[in-house]
Design a protein around this motif. Structure first.
Motif, PDB file in Angstrom:
ATOM      1  N   ILE A   1      25.427  66.989  17.899  1.00  0.00           N
ATOM      2  CA  ILE A   1      24.776  67.671  18.936  1.00  0.00           C
ATOM      3  C   ILE A   1      25.211  69.058  18.882  1.00  0.00           C
ATOM      4  O   ILE A   1      26.445  69.341  19.355  1.00  0.00           O
TER       5      ILE A   1
ATOM      6  N   ARG B   1      24.999  58.093  21.676  1.00  0.00           N
ATOM      7  CA  ARG B   1      26.193  58.972  21.490  1.00  0.00           C
ATOM      8  C   ARG B   1      27.109  58.475  20.618  1.00  0.00           C
ATOM      9  O   ARG B   1      27.581  59.047  19.828  1.00  0.00           O
ATOM     10  N   GLN B   2      27.287  57.084  20.621  1.00  0.00           N
ATOM     11  CA  GLN B   2      28.087  56.567  19.785  1.00  0.00           C
ATOM     12  C   GLN B   2      27.545  56.243  18.300  1.00  0.00           C
ATOM     13  O   GLN B   2      28.145  56.488  17.205  1.00  0.00           O
TER      14      GLN B   2
ATOM     15  N   MET C   1      22.182  65.537  28.565  1.00  0.00           N
ATOM     16  CA  MET C   1      23.256  65.369  28.049  1.00  0.00           C
ATOM     17  C   MET C   1      23.950  64.038  28.589  1.00  0.00           C
ATOM     18  O   MET C   1      24.785  63.442  28.338  1.00  0.00           O
TER      19      MET C   1
ATOM     20  N   VAL D   1      22.696  61.142  27.595  1.00  0.00           N
ATOM     21  CA  VAL D   1      22.979  60.615  26.148  1.00  0.00           C
ATOM     22  C   VAL D   1      24.362  60.354  26.454  1.00  0.00           C
ATOM     23  O   VAL D   1      24.714  59.383  25.473  1.00  0.00           O
ATOM     24  N   GLN D   2      25.432  60.877  26.879  1.00  0.00           N
ATOM     25  CA  GLN D   2      26.683  60.374  27.254  1.00  0.00           C
ATOM     26  C   GLN D   2      26.939  58.916  27.506  1.00  0.00           C
ATOM     27  O   GLN D   2      27.714  58.208  27.376  1.00  0.00           O
TER      28      GLN D   2
END
Length: 569
Positions: free
Chosen positions: A555, A548-549, A539, A542-543
């Motif tokens: 999620i 993420r955007q 995560m 991903v962030q």
């Protein structure tokens, strides 16, 4: 504390008890009786003077006892390492025997430096990349090569070769010149050794001996045959006329030496030394961990590298050959009651006494006895059942095993282990590049999800969940992308794809780019892309990425939440 890490003797030696010393001494006597003929035999197998095996069974054993973490591992010359040594030094031995010995000393030195450096860098885990099928295939082929190489000594003829075909060709060409008394006595010796292994303990127990003494006597049979054979030669028995003996063995201890040789020689022996180190370490650590587990003891793989490296350096400084942990001797050492590494110190002392006081006497030892000892010792290394077991379990493992076995047997030892290393790496890369990816569905009445091909589960035609059972990195990310595209092509009505990440522990930059590309492809097709059960470290990746955007889906904390929100009802 730091010093005790590299010299475990500072820990166990502090609490050493007289009772432990008695058990260690008893085990050392039995192992010494076993090691004397083996040390001579494995030196000859390596193409070296017989005393080299004795030299390699003194200081290296003492060094390992001070630095090793196994209470029962018996270090010294072993059959497979001796065969690999013979192959490596053959070009030099063919020119001059002294040059061959020099090459063997360099091999021990290079092996010691490689093992020691690997231990200091804590690279013990790298041995795990040499797969068991490859090691099994190599050792099994080596056992057949070793046994075949001893046939000339059993028949009293001269023949040689680098592989199975050339060995047998030489034997068959010279078979007509076989020395009949040698051949008959060889067969009788093998019969006695095999019978004592299979039936000796049971027979002696029936005769009233305790299990301990029955095993001790059976394991001393090779030493007894050495004594009987040597005395028969010295007494000029008629049956020993024309029998080839070991020859002159210098009395006394080896002089401390430094490995010498040209740069070209050192360079040519580097790869063989690395191969000997890898095979020896894998064999040693496997035996050490197996024996330690039965006593609930702990083995430090990195310290074992350092200890074996120091033992090989000690061998190179005392005109010895490469050494490692022996399977049979270690088991005997454990069964005989060894409780601490001090048993190795006592064994080294026993070998020292044997070298000083028995060297000239052993020069009359018939060679066929040593050849028979080698053949019976390596018989246990070959296991025909492994081929059938590997075929049933995993076909790729079977192919790796068969290829390593065949190349070692038909080409030579060095090419066999080289092929084994390459096959191991190739198998690892292939398997990791094709992670297991399953389409999963909901187990009725639960929040669990399982493979649709293995379980009766609920599925929705609008939603497909893919579970990836491995971390994602540059080598396998494209395989995931391919699987996603296949699922999309096979399901025209698909509206959502959920990537279940419960088994994904890590995602590298290349894999993150592939996930972004998958999201882009699915978005263009109007299909939602969702993630579920994403672990913390993943995560975080991903962030900090554009995924993420750009993610066109969500999620979800759990797969059940994702399925409940997206599936048709």
């Amino acid at each position: 504390m730091k010093l005790a890490q590299y010299f475990p003797v500072l820990r166990w030696g502090r609490h050493y008890q007289p009772q432990q010393a008695l058990h260690d001494l008893t085990a050392a006597v039995i192992v010494t009786l076993m090691l004397v003929p083996q040390a001579l035999a494995y030196a000859i197998l390596a193409g070296l003077p017989p005393e080299v095996g004795l030299y390699a069974s003194m200081l290296p054993l003492a060094v390992y006892a001070l630095m090793g973490t196994s209470a029962t591992l018996a270090v010294g010359p072993v059959a497979v390492a001796a065969l690999m040594t013979a192959s490596a030094i053959a070009p030099y031995s063919a020119v001059d025997s002294a040059l061959g010995l020099q090459a063997a000393i360099i091999l021990a030195c290079l092996s010691g430096m490689f093992l020691g450096l690997a231990g200091l860098l804590r690279l013990g885990f790298l041995a795990n990349f040499l797969s068991h099928p490859v090691i099994a295939g190599f050792i099994s082929a080596a056992s057949l090569l070793i046994a075949s190489s001893q046939l000339p000594a059993l028949l009293g003829i001269k023949a040689g070769g680098d592989n199975m075909l050339s060995l047998w060709q030489g034997v068959l060409q010279h078979a007509s010149r076989a020395h009949l008394p040698t051949a008959i006595l060889s067969g009788l010796t093998i019969l006695i050794l095999v019978a004592s292994r299979k039936y000796g303990v049971r027979l002696l127990q029936v005769m009233g001996l305790t299990p301990f003494w029955a095993q001790a006597m059976c394991r001393s049979v090779p030493a007894m045959l050495v004594i009987v054979g040597t005395l028969a030669v010295q007494w000029a028995c008629a049956c020993m006329q024309g029998v080839v003996t070991v020859g002159d063995i210098p009395a006394g201890l080896p002089a401390l030496t430094l490995p010498e040789g040209s740069y070209t020689m050192w360079q040519s022996l580097l790869m063989p030394a690395i191969f000997i180190s890898i095979v020896g370490y894998v064999e040693s650590i496997s035996v050490a961990q197996s024996l330690a587990m039965k006593r609930r003891q702990r083995i430090d793989p990195d310290q074992e590298l350092i200890a074996l490296g120091a033992a090989n350096l000690a061998a190179s400084f005392t005109a010895g050959q490469p050494v490692t942990g022996g399977v049979s001797r270690s088991v005997v050492n454990r069964d005989a009651g060894a409780e601490t590494p001090a048993a190795g110190l006592f064994t080294a002392l026993g070998m020292l006494l044997a070298t000083v006081f028995l060297a000239s006497w052993l020069s009359q030892l018939p060679r066929f006895i040593l050849a028979a000892t080698i053949i019976v010792a390596v018989m246990s290394l070959f296991d025909w059942r492994m081929f059938a077991d590997s075929w049933r379990r995993n076909r790729s493992d079977f192919i790796a095993l068969l290829m390593t076995f065949a190349i070692t047997l038909l080409v030579d030892v060095e090419h066999g282990i080289s092929a084994g290393v390459l096959i191991s790496i190739a198998m690892h890369v292939y398997r990791s590049s094709r992670p297991h990816i399953a389409v999963v569905g909901q187990v009725p009445g639960t929040e669990h999800f399982r493979n649709v091909t293995r379980h009766a589960v609920n599925v929705c035609p609008d939603v497909v969940t893919l579970r990836v059972d491995e971390s994602l990195y540059f080598a396998n990310a494209r395989y995931l992308e391919q699987k996603v595209l296949e699922v999309v092509a096979d399901n025209p009505s698909l509206k959502h794809v959920i990537l279940m990440c419960s088994a994904v522990n890590e995602v590298d930059g290349s894999a993150m780019e592939v996930l972004e590309a998958v999201n882009h492809h699915l978005s263009a097709l109007g299909i939602g892309f969702h993630l579920s059960e994403v672990k913390g470290p993943v995560m975080d990746m991903v962030q900090h990425s554009t995924l993420r955007q750009q993610l066109n889906g969500k999620i979800y904390l759990t797969q059940y939440q994702a399925y409940a929100a997206l599936a048709c009802h």
